[in-house]
Write a protein that holds these residues in place. Structure first.
Motif, mmCIF file in Angstrom:
data_model
loop_
_atom_site.group_PDB
_atom_site.id
_atom_site.type_symbol
_atom_site.label_atom_id
_atom_site.label_comp_id
_atom_site.label_asym_id
_atom_site.label_seq_id
_atom_site.Cartn_x
_atom_site.Cartn_y
_atom_site.Cartn_z
ATOM 1 N N UNK A 67 66.816 31.114 44.773
ATOM 2 C CA UNK A 67 66.722 30.461 46.076
ATOM 3 C C UNK A 67 66.609 28.948 45.966
ATOM 4 N N UNK A 68 66.060 28.451 44.840
ATOM 5 C CA UNK A 68 65.864 27.006 44.727
ATOM 6 C C UNK A 68 66.531 26.388 43.507
ATOM 7 N N UNK A 69 67.009 27.191 42.574
ATOM 8 C CA UNK A 69 67.612 26.633 41.366
ATOM 9 C C UNK A 69 68.839 25.767 41.664
ATOM 10 N N UNK A 96 77.122 29.551 42.095
ATOM 11 C CA UNK A 96 77.027 31.007 42.075
ATOM 12 C C UNK A 96 76.675 31.555 40.707
ATOM 13 N N UNK A 97 77.326 31.029 39.665
ATOM 14 C CA UNK A 97 77.084 31.532 38.315
ATOM 15 C C UNK A 97 75.690 31.158 37.816
ATOM 16 N N UNK A 98 75.302 29.894 37.985
ATOM 17 C CA UNK A 98 74.023 29.449 37.436
ATOM 18 C C UNK A 98 72.828 30.080 38.155
ATOM 19 N N UNK A 99 72.926 30.290 39.478
ATOM 20 C CA UNK A 99 71.782 30.879 40.179
ATOM 21 C C UNK A 99 71.567 32.333 39.760
ATOM 22 N N UNK A 100 72.660 33.070 39.528
ATOM 23 C CA UNK A 100 72.511 34.459 39.099
ATOM 24 C C UNK A 100 71.983 34.549 37.672
ATOM 25 N N UNK A 101 72.528 33.705 36.789
ATOM 26 C CA UNK A 101 72.051 33.706 35.410
ATOM 27 C C UNK A 101 70.599 33.260 35.327
ATOM 28 N N UNK A 102 70.233 32.254 36.133
ATOM 29 C CA UNK A 102 68.854 31.780 36.138
ATOM 30 C C UNK A 102 67.910 32.862 36.640
ATOM 31 N N UNK A 103 68.324 33.604 37.665
ATOM 32 C CA UNK A 103 67.475 34.669 38.207
ATOM 33 C C UNK A 103 67.237 35.763 37.174
ATOM 34 N N UNK A 116 67.681 35.550 33.675
ATOM 35 C CA UNK A 116 67.122 35.159 32.383
ATOM 36 C C UNK A 116 65.904 34.235 32.486
ATOM 37 N N UNK A 117 65.751 33.516 33.606
ATOM 38 C CA UNK A 117 64.579 32.657 33.779
ATOM 39 C C UNK A 117 63.610 33.192 34.824
ATOM 40 N N UNK A 118 64.113 34.041 35.720
ATOM 41 C CA UNK A 118 63.284 34.572 36.789
ATOM 42 C C UNK A 118 62.027 35.273 36.332
ATOM 43 N N UNK A 119 62.093 36.109 35.278
ATOM 44 C CA UNK A 119 60.874 36.800 34.837
ATOM 45 C C UNK A 119 59.746 35.858 34.423
ATOM 46 N N UNK A 120 60.066 34.630 34.040
ATOM 47 C CA UNK A 120 59.022 33.684 33.624
ATOM 48 C C UNK A 120 58.338 33.008 34.812
ATOM 49 N N UNK A 121 58.956 33.081 36.005
ATOM 50 C CA UNK A 121 58.369 32.427 37.190
ATOM 51 C C UNK A 121 58.216 33.427 38.340
ATOM 52 N N UNK A 122 58.102 34.717 38.011
ATOM 53 C CA UNK A 122 57.902 35.785 38.994
ATOM 54 C C UNK A 122 59.066 35.927 39.971
ATOM 55 N N UNK A 123 60.276 35.596 39.554
ATOM 56 C CA UNK A 123 61.465 35.831 40.360
ATOM 57 C C UNK A 123 61.646 34.829 41.482
#
Length: 293
Positions: free
Chosen positions: A266-268, A246-253, A255-262
Motif C-alpha cells: 500500500x505504501x511501497x 506493479x512488480x515492485x509492490x508485489x515482490x515487496x509484499x 519478500x519484505x512484508x513478513x518483516x513489517x507485518x504485511x
C-alpha cells in the motif's frame, strides 16, 4: 523460482491497470500542461454509468456506446467550461480547478446514479490459468491485452496522423503552434475526449476488479507514483512506470512484508517514487525542465 516468476508476472500484469489511469493524465498534461486530478473521478463516473445502464436492462454493447458518448460529452464540457477560461493561468490555479472538478463529478455521479455499491461482470473470470507451469490470472491477461491494444491505438493516432503531429507541436511550444495556424482549442478538446475514452476503459477494468464504488476514484492516488517514475509527459513512461510499480509492490509484499507485518504494497510505491524524485525528478522518460536566466 517458479513462485518468484508468478509473483513478478502477476505484478507486471497488475501494473498495466495502473498505467491505464496514468495514460489519461499524460494525454492532458502533454497537450495543455494541466495535471488533471479529476481523472480518477472520470474513471468512477464511467464505471458507474456503465453498470447502472446494465442494471436497467440495456444490452452490454449499447451500454458501452452510451457510456462512451456520455464520457466524450463530459470531457468536452470540462475542456470548454473549466480549462478554456483558465488558459494562461498559473499551474497551481489549474490544479486546484481540477481538484474541485473531481468533487463536482463525484457529486454529480452520486446525484445521478446513487451511492450503492455495484458489482460489474465483463465476462472474464479471475480464475488462474496454467502457462508453462506458472499460474496467471485470466483477468490480468485480458487487462494487459486491452491496455496493449489501447497503447498501440494511441501510438498510431499520435505518431501517424496529422492530429498527432499537431499534438506534438502543441506539447513542444503552444505559442509557436498557434502562430502557424494550429487551433489549440480543437487540440485540447480532442485530447480531453481521448482521455475520457481512456477513463472509460480503465473504469470498466477497475470496476470489474474492485467493484463499482466511490472509493474507485482513489485509484488516482496509485497513478501518482507511476507518473513520477515514468514521467508526466510520456505514454511509454506511463506504461514503464506502471510495470515497475506493479512488480515492485508485489515482490515487496511477498519478500519484505513478513518483516513489517504485511501491508507494504500500500505504501511501497510512494517510497520508490520518493527515491526517483531525489535521483531523477523528471522520471525515466520525462522531459527535463531547462530554465534560462
Amino acid at each position: 523460482m517458479e513462485f518468484f516468476l508468478e509473483v513478478l508476472i502477476g505484478g507486471l500484469l497488475s501494473g498495466v491497470m495502473y498505467s491505464l489511469v496514468a495514460i489519461g493524465f499524460v494525454l492532458i498534461y502533454k497537450a495543455s500542461g494541466v495535471f488533471n486530478f479529476a481523472q480518477g473521478a472520470m474513471v468512477l463516473f464511467a464505471a458507474l454509468t456503465f453498470v447502472s445502464l446494465l442494471e436497467r436492462g440495456v444490452p452490454f454493447w449499447l451500454a458501452f456506446l452510451l457510456t462512451l458518448a456520455v464520457m466524450l460529452a463530459l470531457a468536452l464540457a470540462v475542456e470548454r467550461v473549466v480549462l478554456r477560461p483558465l488558459v494562461n493561468r498559473s499551474p497551481i490555479t489549474l490544479f486546484m480547478a481540477t481538484l474541485g472538478l473531481a468533487y463536482v463529478v463525484e457529486g454529480f455521479a452520486q446525484l445521478l446514479w446513487g451511492t450503492q455499491v455495484h458489482g460489474l461482470e465483463l465476462g472474464i473470470s479471475d480464475e488462474p490459468i496454467e502457462f508453462h507451469g506458472l499460474l496467471l490470472s485470466k483477468f490480468d491477461l485480458f487487462a494487459a491485452g486491452t491496455a496493449a491494444s489501447l497503447v498501440l491505438l494511441l501510438s498510431l493516432l499520435f505518431n501517424r496522423t496529422r492530429l498527432g503531429l499537431s499534438l506534438r507541436a502543441v506539447a513542444d511550444d503552444p505559442q509557436a503552434s498557434l502562430a502557424v495556424g494550429i487551433r489549440l482549442n480543437r487540440i485540447w478538446a480532442v485530447v480531453w475526449a481521448v482521455a475520457g475514452f481512456v477513463g472509460l476503459v480503465a473504469g470498466l477494468l477497475w470496476g470489474a476488479r474492485l467493484g463499482v464504488q466511490f472509493s474507485l476514484s482513489l485509484v488516482v492516488l496509485k497513478a501518482l507514483p507511476v507518473l513520477i517514475i515514468g514521467g508526466f509527459s510520456s505514454i511509454g513512461g506511463a506504461i514503464a512506470g506502471g510495470l515497475i510499480v506493479g512488480a515492485t509492490e508485489k515482490l515487496a509484499e511477498i519478500y519484505l512484508g513478513p518483516f513489517v507485518d504485511g501491508g507494504i504494497e500500500n505504501w511501497f510505491p510512494y517510497v520508490l517514487a520518493l527515491l526517483f524524485l531525489l535521483v531523477r525528478p523528471a522520471g525515466l522518460f520525462g522531459e527535463r525542465a531547462i530554465e534560462r536566466v
